[in-house]
Scaffold this motif. Structure first.
Motif, PDB file in Angstrom:
ATOM      1  N   LEU A  51      42.647  38.492  29.902  1.00 20.22           N
ATOM      2  CA  LEU A  51      43.898  37.870  30.325  1.00 20.22           C
ATOM      3  C   LEU A  51      45.069  38.308  29.444  1.00 20.22           C
ATOM      4  N   LEU A  52      44.790  38.548  28.171  1.00 22.47           N
ATOM      5  CA  LEU A  52      45.849  39.084  27.298  1.00 22.47           C
ATOM      6  C   LEU A  52      46.322  40.447  27.789  1.00 22.47           C
ATOM      7  N   ILE A  53      45.360  41.283  28.209  1.00 22.74           N
ATOM      8  CA  ILE A  53      45.724  42.596  28.740  1.00 22.74           C
ATOM      9  C   ILE A  53      46.545  42.432  30.018  1.00 22.74           C
ATOM     10  N   LEU A  54      46.130  41.486  30.888  1.00 23.23           N
ATOM     11  CA  LEU A  54      46.881  41.248  32.115  1.00 23.23           C
ATOM     12  C   LEU A  54      48.314  40.835  31.816  1.00 23.23           C
ATOM     13  N   SER A  75      49.377  33.345  40.272  1.00 18.71           N
ATOM     14  CA  SER A  75      48.435  33.657  41.340  1.00 18.71           C
ATOM     15  C   SER A  75      47.112  34.163  40.778  1.00 18.71           C
ATOM     16  N   ALA A  76      47.178  34.956  39.714  1.00 18.04           N
ATOM     17  CA  ALA A  76      45.949  35.451  39.098  1.00 18.04           C
ATOM     18  C   ALA A  76      45.153  34.317  38.473  1.00 18.04           C
ATOM     19  N   GLY A 154      39.795  44.370  41.352  1.00 17.21           N
ATOM     20  CA  GLY A 154      39.500  43.205  42.181  1.00 17.21           C
ATOM     21  C   GLY A 154      40.450  42.056  41.903  1.00 17.21           C
ATOM     22  N   LEU A 155      40.761  41.825  40.624  1.00 19.18           N
ATOM     23  CA  LEU A 155      41.693  40.749  40.276  1.00 19.18           C
ATOM     24  C   LEU A 155      43.082  41.035  40.836  1.00 19.18           C
ATOM     25  N   CYS A 156      43.484  42.300  40.802  1.00 21.67           N
ATOM     26  CA  CYS A 156      44.778  42.660  41.396  1.00 21.67           C
ATOM     27  C   CYS A 156      44.785  42.385  42.897  1.00 21.67           C
ATOM     28  N   ALA A 157      43.681  42.743  43.568  1.00 14.82           N
ATOM     29  CA  ALA A 157      43.604  42.506  45.010  1.00 14.82           C
ATOM     30  C   ALA A 157      43.626  41.012  45.314  1.00 14.82           C
TER      31      ALA A 157
END
Length: 352
Positions: A51-54, A75-76, A154-157
């Motif tokens: 999540l830090l990277i996100l 949303s993520a 997948g998380l982006c989608a």
């Protein structure tokens, strides 16, 4: 004993009983509950770095639009219904120079490989891949990086689906319940695809996609149900719980959510392995006593467990079964619809 024999014969003749029972027996034999705990532990250690990277990526590419960045992040985090709100308040981006940022991201990626390593170990054990046939530490980590990339995509989608599902208007058309249904169907489809890709990528054995489709689809529905249950639980049960339990509640909620997800992931893998390796129907009393005649599926299962522990390619293991002591009589012949016991793993070779 006649009652047990009738129950044994019934479950062997009827797939809808015998197959789930065989999955539960293999789940017990593989100690998959402990493998799920291992996945939950490494998932817990890997979640915050990911999540830090996100947040770092969103801060870099959406720095000019803070509102859109926050919306995408929200949303993520909806993918974590039990603890998403708390994560949002406790996750912050990296700060510092470019070199320090690169070092920090590299360190968090390496730390996140733990969940990929744990998933590889669990799946290779479930699919009876001998130890000597598994990837070495370097190749396994390369597979882990690919797995993390698949999860990131997948998380982006899922994030895009969540954003689209929350839109009131799309291309000038007003969306209501139809957008939510379309987002749910899209989530199930993406979950199914991610599961099949994960099983094929992390298991060092050729897996037939067609035979994985059914179990992956079932796991995807179960995961979607878990998301809905978690959202309902947060909305109706955990109101105000954060103020009472604080960070302790976040940790417990996160671990419970990760462990349940790991159970779904491994149960689907067990079901696929039982179907592909023809490990059903099992004898009803096999896990409870030695006084039982093993079915052909029991013998295949126990041979595969021995083959899994072969450390060297030139190491050979042969499994021999003696006559069980004081075994109960076999069920009637018509209660044995087992397939022919061919293609059983012999020595250090996995079946299939």
């Amino acid at each position: 004993m006649r009652l047990l024999e009738r129950a044994d014969g019934f479950q062997r003749r009827h797939r809808w009983v015998g197959l789930p029972l065989a999955v539960l027996y293999k789940f017990y034999d593989d100690q998959a509950a402990y493998l799920a705990a291992l996945l939950a532990y490494y998932g817990f250690l890997s979640l915050f770095p990911l999540l830090l990277i996100l947040v770092a990526v969103l801060s870099t590419f959406l720095s000019g639009d803070p509102a859109l960045r926050q919306r995408v992040l929200d949303s993520a985090l909806r993918e974590f219904p039990v603890i998403g709100d708390q994560l949002e308040k406790n996750i912050h981006s990296f700060h510092g120079s470019g070199a320090a940022l690169a070092v920090g991201i590299a360190g968090t990626v390496y730390g996140s490989l733990g969940v990929a390593q744990a998933a590889q170990y669990a799946l290779n054990k479930i699919w009876a891949v001998p130890r000597h046939a598994r990837p070495d530490p370097f190749r396994s980590r390369l597979k882990g990086l690919l797995f993390l990339l698949v999860l990131a995509l997948g998380l982006c989608a899922f994030t895009l689906l969540s954003v689209a599902g929350s839109q009131t208007f799309l291309f000038g058309a007003r969306l209501r319940g139809g957008a939510w249904i379309a987002a749910a169907v899209g989530s199930v489809f993406l979950n199914t695809l991610l599961l099949i890709l994960s099983y094929r990528l992390l298991t060092h054995r050729t897996l037939p996609p067609r035979q994985l489709l059914g179990v992956a689809l079932g796991a995807a529905f179960a995961w979607q149900g878990l998301q809905w249950v978690g959202t309902y639980y947060v909305s109706h049960v955990l109101r105000g719980a954060t103020a009472t339990y604080g960070m302790f509640g976040i940790v417990l909620g996160l671990l419970a959510w990760l462990y349940t997800g790991a159970l779904i992931f491994l149960l689907a893998a067990e079901a696929g392995a039982v179907r592909v390796m023809r490990l059903w129907p099992r004898s009803l009393l096999t896990p409870f006593t030695d006084r039982v005649h093993l079915s052909p599926a029991d013998r295949r299962a126990y041979r595969s467990y021995a083959a899994t522990e072969v450390f060297k390619g030139f190491q050979k293991i042969q499994v021999h079964f003696d006559t069980p002591p004081h075994a109960h009589p076999d069920p009637p012949p018509h209660a044995h619809p087992d397939p022919p016991p061919d293609a059983e793993p012999r020595g250090g070779e996995p079946s299939g």
